[in-house]
Design a protein around this motif. Structure first.
Motif, short mmCIF file in Angstrom:
data_model
loop_
_atom_site.label_atom_id
_atom_site.label_comp_id
_atom_site.label_asym_id
_atom_site.label_seq_id
_atom_site.Cartn_x
_atom_site.Cartn_y
_atom_site.Cartn_z
N ALA A 1 0.91 -1.22 0.19
CA ALA A 1 0.16 -0.01 -0.04
C ALA A 1 0.70 1.10 -0.18
CB ALA A 1 -0.90 0.07 1.05
N GLU A 2 2.04 1.33 -0.59
CA GLU A 2 2.92 2.49 -0.72
C GLU A 2 3.66 2.53 -2.25
OE1 GLU A 2 5.91 5.40 2.43
OE2 GLU A 2 6.12 2.82 2.11
N PRO A 3 2.88 2.39 -3.08
CA PRO A 3 3.36 2.42 -4.54
C PRO A 3 3.91 3.59 -4.88
CG PRO A 3 0.86 2.52 -4.67
CD PRO A 3 1.45 2.18 -3.18
N LEU A 4 4.86 3.66 -5.39
CA LEU A 4 5.41 5.12 -5.73
C LEU A 4 4.41 5.70 -6.87
CD1 LEU A 4 8.91 3.69 -7.04
CD2 LEU A 4 8.27 4.84 -4.91
N TYR A 5 4.42 7.33 -6.26
CA TYR A 5 3.41 8.04 -7.02
C TYR A 5 1.84 7.53 -7.02
CZ TYR A 5 8.11 7.98 -9.45
OH TYR A 5 9.43 7.66 -9.84
N GLY A 6 1.57 6.96 -5.85
CA GLY A 6 0.28 6.18 -5.94
C GLY A 6 -0.44 7.04 -4.74
N ARG A 7 -0.01 7.82 -3.98
CA ARG A 7 -0.94 8.89 -2.99
C ARG A 7 -1.82 9.66 -3.57
NH1 ARG A 7 -2.37 7.88 2.57
NH2 ARG A 7 -2.53 9.80 3.55
N ALA A 8 -3.20 9.25 -3.49
CA ALA A 8 -4.29 9.96 -4.16
C ALA A 8 -4.36 11.29 -3.74
CB ALA A 8 -5.67 8.92 -4.21
N THR A 9 -4.26 11.31 -2.35
CA THR A 9 -4.27 12.72 -1.61
C THR A 9 -2.98 13.54 -1.45
OG1 THR A 9 -4.05 11.77 0.47
CG2 THR A 9 -6.32 12.23 -0.07
N PRO A 10 -3.07 14.85 -1.39
CA PRO A 10 -1.75 15.77 -1.69
C PRO A 10 -1.06 15.48 -0.21
CG PRO A 10 -3.45 17.22 -1.39
CD PRO A 10 -4.12 15.62 -1.40
N ASP A 11 -1.25 15.10 0.71
CA ASP A 11 -0.55 14.88 2.11
C ASP A 11 0.73 14.04 1.81
OD1 ASP A 11 -2.19 12.89 1.79
OD2 ASP A 11 -2.67 13.13 3.80
N GLY A 12 0.60 13.18 1.06
CA GLY A 12 1.99 12.15 0.85
C GLY A 12 1.58 11.21 1.97
N TYR A 13 2.32 10.16 1.56
CA TYR A 13 2.36 8.97 2.69
C TYR A 13 2.68 9.45 4.05
CZ TYR A 13 1.79 5.76 -1.49
OH TYR A 13 1.35 5.34 -2.76
N PRO A 14 1.98 8.65 5.19
CA PRO A 14 2.28 9.08 6.51
C PRO A 14 3.88 8.58 6.96
CG PRO A 14 0.51 7.01 6.31
CD PRO A 14 0.82 7.69 4.99
N LEU A 15 4.67 9.38 7.80
CA LEU A 15 5.86 8.91 8.27
C LEU A 15 5.85 8.33 9.41
CD1 LEU A 15 7.72 12.28 7.14
CD2 LEU A 15 7.54 10.09 5.80
N ASP A 16 4.81 7.88 10.07
CA ASP A 16 4.80 7.44 11.60
C ASP A 16 4.78 6.04 11.46
OD1 ASP A 16 2.13 8.15 10.56
OD2 ASP A 16 1.51 7.06 12.20
N ALA A 17 5.18 5.15 12.43
CA ALA A 17 5.24 3.82 12.40
C ALA A 17 3.90 3.06 12.55
CB ALA A 17 6.07 3.27 13.49
N ALA A 18 2.75 3.73 13.23
CA ALA A 18 1.68 3.14 13.48
C ALA A 18 0.78 2.90 12.14
CB ALA A 18 0.83 4.03 14.18
N ALA A 19 1.35 3.66 10.93
CA ALA A 19 0.59 3.66 9.80
C ALA A 19 0.80 2.31 9.09
CB ALA A 19 0.81 4.94 8.82
N TRP A 20 1.95 1.90 9.50
CA TRP A 20 2.57 0.76 8.60
C TRP A 20 2.86 -0.69 9.49
CZ3 TRP A 20 1.80 2.26 3.95
CH2 TRP A 20 1.93 3.62 3.62
N ALA A 21 2.34 -0.64 10.70
CA ALA A 21 2.80 -1.88 11.64
C ALA A 21 1.43 -2.72 11.93
CB ALA A 21 3.20 -1.11 12.72
N GLY A 22 0.42 -2.57 11.22
CA GLY A 22 -0.52 -3.51 11.40
C GLY A 22 -0.30 -4.90 10.93
N SER A 23 -1.01 -5.75 11.46
CA SER A 23 -1.02 -7.08 11.27
C SER A 23 -0.96 -7.72 9.68
CB SER A 23 -2.01 -8.03 12.18
OG SER A 23 -3.23 -7.68 11.66
N GLY A 24 -1.95 -6.80 9.01
CA GLY A 24 -1.86 -7.46 7.80
C GLY A 24 -0.50 -7.04 6.88
N GLN A 25 -0.22 -5.61 7.29
CA GLN A 25 1.20 -5.46 6.88
C GLN A 25 2.15 -6.44 7.21
OE1 GLN A 25 3.75 -2.43 4.95
NE2 GLN A 25 1.63 -2.34 5.24
N MET A 26 2.22 -6.87 8.39
CA MET A 26 3.31 -7.68 8.80
C MET A 26 3.14 -9.13 8.12
SD MET A 26 5.36 -5.99 10.84
CE MET A 26 4.93 -4.82 9.91
N SER A 27 1.96 -9.55 7.79
CA SER A 27 1.98 -10.66 7.23
C SER A 27 2.25 -10.66 5.51
CB SER A 27 0.63 -11.12 7.15
OG SER A 27 0.06 -11.50 8.53
#
Length: 537
Positions: free
Chosen positions: A427-453
């Motif tokens: 869920a972090e493809p290059l040039y793929g963030r639809a909103t202009p805020d960019g991808y989040p930089l905090d760990a919580a955004a990327w540490a879910g169980s689905g992400q880990m699997s």
């Protein structure tokens, strides 16, 4: 290392081991926390090999198998100085050859954009419905191929460029000045946007970087400023320019400032005429203000020439110079210094940068007139930065690139398609963030169980050497050789690497226990790439 592949006394309970790592992966490893205790701003020369390896993990997209042995004989200070103000980079021949073959490399943007527009118009003009559908499908595929080229070029540079900090900051600024390639015709623009607006200024002056994004058609198209004209004001870009690009949401500006900046930006847009054609007809008094640079155009006929006030002070210039005066004011505002340097700290230190560090970085930004390299130099010399080494949870882009650099950093991969596919799944493809805020930089955004699997699946593939395997030929596909289990691969020897040997003393007991149960190099690689120690850098 002590017989890392000796079979354990009993059967390997893979699910138990992986479940244990899953529970630990998003938590900072305690062993690294102890190893990364602050020792002051000038102690790199006395740092141990594990600390130096973690320094390279942070400054680059990830260590190669050499670990800290990749540092030059001159030492850390010389290495950091060269990264902060790098010379032109030379990629390995095989990587550069892939880039040289790309259409985005061989064709100037105005010519490429005109070609794709002509193809689009021809597709829409097909006389039959089936013909139109087929032609539009072909055009869409060609547009996606241009975006794919830009993404592959980025990955090749991130994996193999010796000027790693520049490539890392290029991604940071692409995320900060984010555009979504899926909007309209942006796929044809995004590669040039990265190449000409972002990369040349990634370690330069923030004001130059800001100005380059304002003048690029990718940004003007994405945030609708190409439609912003006197009497038909569009505030989209003006709002994001202050909220996301400079001052920050709490930067002290008002809705009136948004409206005034939108008026400043009227006439800043995208040229419709082929390059070299005569500019639009206009009064002589306006003609001297007309500017055309590639696809960028400032059309004075669309500009609001009435007086304007921004951030409590009048603007005195006129035309495109008025835009530059506004950008100067935004770039040099104290709120911008605080907002930009805090975001850099989030990227290179962690979720909660210490206040003292933020004050140091903001002061450096103001003192140097937004010199990005100077801000980074102050960051690298701060004890808070050293204390954070090994604690920063890797977002998907960092995780995939770090895994590939460790596994294959000394041999150019046959293509970047696997990496791009993994980023899509994470869920972090290059040039793929639809909103202009960019991808989040905090760990919580990327540490879910689905992400880990999903990361464990990617760790399994990289640990088995999947990325180093050329794509199957048509004949192999016919023979059903595209099934990954049918392809012969050699797992990269991660356990014997200098990087792993240096970090081994910092591992937790749980990670040591898991790795001790590995029955093969492939399994060991999986467990290491899925470990909390590798998830953090």
């Amino acid at each position: 290392m002590n017989a890392p592949f000796a079979p354990p006394p009993g059967p390997l309970h893979r699910r138990t081991v992986l479940a244990g790592l899953l529970g630990l992966a998003a938590t900072a490893p305690l062993g690294l926390a102890r190893a990364a205790a602050p020792v002051g701003a000038t102690g790199w020369a006395q740092a141990d090999e594990a600390t130096l390896a973690r320094l390279l993990d942070r400054v680059t997209w990830g260590n190669t198998a050499q670990g800290a042995q990749a540092l030059p004989p001159q030492g850390v200070a010389a290495y950091l100085a060269a990264q902060l103000r790098p010379p032109p980079a030379t990629l390995p021949r095989a990587a550069q050859a892939q880039i040289d073959a790309m259409a985005i490399t061989r064709t100037p943007l105005p010519e490429l954009a005109a070609r794709m527009e002509a193809q689009h118009q021809a597709a829409k003009a097909q006389p039959t419905e089936d013909g139109r559908k087929a032609a539009l499908k072909a055009w869409q595929q060609d547009m996606r191929a241009l975006q794919q080229e830009a993404a592959e070029r980025f990955v090749l540079r991130a994996l193999y460029s010796p000027t790693q900090l520049r490539e890392k900051m290029t991604w940071f600024w692409m995320n900060h000045f984010s555009v979504f390639a899926g909007k309209g015709h942006l796929r044809v623009l995004v590669g040039d946007y990265e190449e000409r607006a972002i990369r040349p200024h990634a370690l330069g002056r923030f004001r130059d970087l800001l100005g380059a994004t304002v003048r690029h058609p990718a940004m003007l198209h994405y945030l609708d400023n190409a439609r912003n004209a006197a009497g038909r004001i569009n505030e989209n870009y003006a709002r994001e320019l202050m909220e996301l690009h400079t001052l920050g949401v709490d930067g002290g500006y008002s809705q009136q400032d948004v409206q005034e900046l939108a008026r400043v930006l009227t006439g800043v847009g995208i040229a419709r005429l082929p390059d070299g054609d005569e500019p639009p007809r206009m009064k002589p008094a306006l003609r001297r203000h007309y500017v055309r640079e590639g696809l960028f155009e400032f059309n004075p006929q669309r500009h609001d020439w009435e007086p304007k006030t921004l951030l409590g002070q009048p603007l005195r210039a006129e035309g495109l110079a008025e835009v530059d005066e506004a950008l100067d004011r935004l770039a040099r505002a104290p709120a911008t210094a605080r907002f930009i340097t805090r975001k850099i700290a989030l990227f290179l230190v962690g979720d909660q940068p210490p206040p003292a560090l933020l004050q140091t970085l903001a002061r450096t930004f103001e003192r140097t007139d937004g010199d990005i390299a100077a801000v980074l130099e102050a960051l690298f010399n701060a004890p808070e930065f050293r204390a954070s080494l090994g604690q920063r949870f890797r977002d998907p882009v960092h995780y995939v690139l770090a895994s590939l650099r460790l596994a294959h950093g000394d041999a150019v991969l046959p293509g970047a398609e696997p990496a791009l596919g993994w980023l899509q799944r994470l869920a972090e493809p290059l040039y793929g963030r639809a909103t202009p805020d960019g991808y989040p930089l905090d760990a919580a955004a990327w540490a879910g169980s689905g992400q880990m699997s999903t990361r464990f699946e990617i760790a399994r593939a990289i640990g088995a050497g999947v990325a180093a395997t050329p794509l199957p030929t048509p004949r192999e596909k016919e023979m059903k050789m595209a099934d990954p289990s049918a392809l012969q691969r050699t797992p990269p020897p991660l356990a014997q690497s200098a990087y792993v040997r240096a970090l081994q003393p910092t591992w937790s007991a749980a990670t040591r226990n898991a790795l001790a149960q590995a029955a093969s190099p492939r399994e060991w690689n999986l467990l290491f790439l899925a470990s909390p120690e590798f998830m953090h850098g």
